[in-house]
Design an enzyme around this catalytic site. Sequence first.
Site, PDB file in Angstrom:
ATOM      1  N   GLU A 141       0.852  -1.179   0.000  1.00 21.32           N
ATOM      2  CA  GLU A 141       0.000   0.000   0.000  1.00 21.32           C
ATOM      3  C   GLU A 141       0.887   1.228   0.000  1.00 21.32           C
ATOM      4  OE1 GLU A 141      -3.435  -2.299   2.638  1.00 21.32           O
ATOM      5  OE2 GLU A 141      -2.615  -0.389   3.352  1.00 21.32           O
ATOM      6  N   ALA A 144       2.593   1.267   3.243  1.00 17.46           N
ATOM      7  CA  ALA A 144       2.980  -0.032   3.792  1.00 17.46           C
ATOM      8  C   ALA A 144       3.549  -0.886   2.663  1.00 17.46           C
ATOM      9  CB  ALA A 144       1.777  -0.737   4.426  1.00 17.46           C
ATOM     10  N   ARG A 281      34.017  -7.230 -32.485  1.00 18.66           N
ATOM     11  CA  ARG A 281      34.331  -5.811 -32.645  1.00 18.66           C
ATOM     12  C   ARG A 281      35.848  -5.634 -32.778  1.00 18.66           C
ATOM     13  NH1 ARG A 281      32.968  -0.761 -34.377  1.00 18.66           N
ATOM     14  NH2 ARG A 281      33.612   0.868 -32.917  1.00 18.66           N
ATOM     15  N   GLN A 292      43.403  -6.261 -22.361  1.00 18.46           N
ATOM     16  CA  GLN A 292      43.286  -6.699 -20.971  1.00 18.46           C
ATOM     17  C   GLN A 292      42.259  -5.891 -20.188  1.00 18.46           C
ATOM     18  OE1 GLN A 292      46.408  -6.126 -17.682  1.00 18.46           O
ATOM     19  NE2 GLN A 292      46.840  -8.196 -18.434  1.00 18.46           N
ATOM     20  N   GLN A 349      28.984  -0.567 -21.152  1.00 15.34           N
ATOM     21  CA  GLN A 349      30.341  -0.038 -21.275  1.00 15.34           C
ATOM     22  C   GLN A 349      31.149  -0.796 -22.329  1.00 15.34           C
ATOM     23  OE1 GLN A 349      31.068   2.627 -19.479  1.00 15.34           O
ATOM     24  NE2 GLN A 349      33.150   2.895 -20.271  1.00 15.34           N
ATOM     25  N   GLY A 353      29.404   3.512 -27.168  1.00 17.93           N
ATOM     26  CA  GLY A 353      28.246   4.290 -27.590  1.00 17.93           C
ATOM     27  C   GLY A 353      27.113   3.428 -28.105  1.00 17.93           C
ATOM     28  N   GLU A 376       9.951  -7.012  -4.345  1.00 17.45           N
ATOM     29  CA  GLU A 376      10.055  -8.068  -3.322  1.00 17.45           C
ATOM     30  C   GLU A 376      10.942  -7.631  -2.162  1.00 17.45           C
ATOM     31  OE1 GLU A 376       8.292 -10.700  -3.076  1.00 17.45           O
ATOM     32  OE2 GLU A 376       7.341 -10.632  -5.053  1.00 17.45           O
ATOM     33  N   GLY A 377      10.873  -6.373  -1.827  1.00 18.41           N
ATOM     34  CA  GLY A 377      11.712  -5.795  -0.777  1.00 18.41           C
ATOM     35  C   GLY A 377      12.962  -5.207  -1.375  1.00 18.41           C
ATOM     36  N   THR A 378      13.207  -3.920  -1.141  1.00 17.44           N
ATOM     37  CA  THR A 378      14.431  -3.309  -1.664  1.00 17.44           C
ATOM     38  C   THR A 378      15.653  -4.034  -1.106  1.00 17.44           C
ATOM     39  OG1 THR A 378      14.660  -1.757   0.177  1.00 17.44           O
ATOM     40  CG2 THR A 378      13.273  -1.053  -1.680  1.00 17.44           C
TER      41      THR A 378
END
Length: 390
Positions: A141, A144, A281, A292, A349, A353, A376-378
């Site tokens: 809620e 809550a 790439r 590396q 990253q 881009g 589900e809870g922070t």
Amino acid sequence: MTTTSAPARRPRPLPTGPAWTEEAIDLLKLVRHLAAAELAPRVEEYEAEAAFPRDLLRTLGRAGLLGLPYPQEYGGGGQPYEVYLTVLETLAQQWLGVAQSVNIHVLSCYGLAAFGTDEQRAAWLPDMLGGELLGANCVSEAEAGSDISALRTTAVLREGGYAVNGVKSWVSHAGAADYYNVFCRTGGDGVRGLSLLLAPAGTPGIRPQALERKMGVRSSPTAQIVFDGAEIPEERRIGRPGKGFLIAMGLFDRGRLGIAACAVGLAQAALDYAVAYAKTRQQFGKAIITFQGLGFLLADMATQVAAARSLLLDAARRLDAGEPVSAAAAQAKLFATDTAMRVTTDAVQVLGGYGYVTDHPTERWMREAKLLQLIEGTNQIQRLVISTSL
């Protein structure tokens, strides 16, 4: 337009162990096929248009995926939680929104399956587990969230049923569900006054509100639901009056494991995509994975995903063994969702881009990962659960 075509991802090796019977392995192969054939081609369109894939959920239901951890006698799959969570991870690798919907629906069956009477289970559970009906949970809620002892939605017993009044927030499947698990106050203040009602969505007085405009996972509808004198028959109370808090605690444990599985799947997808991109790439005449600085970044991402999966499987095996699992579920949810946030950010990253534009899915995955740290809870609540257990 993408500047490189990523090579096909190699499928992960099939799992082994006591939970992985021939039936479970065949199930996972089916899920991999459905995820690639049915989910992957649609995810971008549905997420862009914030369209709910109800037809796909029916398909998954008819394939037996919406009742996997529940008894076969009621139409469930009779599978251990370890198998079910691996299925969730597999779905999340292709479409987090669908994996989340499966998790939400499976959780909506928990109260009835674990605390309902034989008569209630026989009457309602088969259609729920078969996926013909779609469920949702009404817990939070405005004032809550994780503190469910503060819930203020009331259910007053009158002749033949309960009159329910209040407003529930952040309801996933709001407006799309066929039934709602409503955690409400049938007694006094505190946790002992809470009960659970299983309410048909078409009940007069149940009114879903406008959908929330979310940063990610837009294909899953989320909204407030107003209960304005909605009359729920007394026989739709699950468990005795005051049992709501105990049911909610079991629901939270399983919900946190489901979110952890979704997080592992999302992180694995981002890792796989970043590795595939880095292999193809070219810069300075070499594939960028050979540098590396980037190779070590990918190594850390792979290690974090493997560690998150190990925490998740350990908690799942504890649950399957009937052991207390609250702290382990909180640890798995905390670590896996933080890992998903970190790995999806690092995948952006790796692509540079190109990771920031919608030609590649990495920017969407990064937005989606944030949700998993909140629901589900922070993760601050998870740390509270873990520290309290110590």
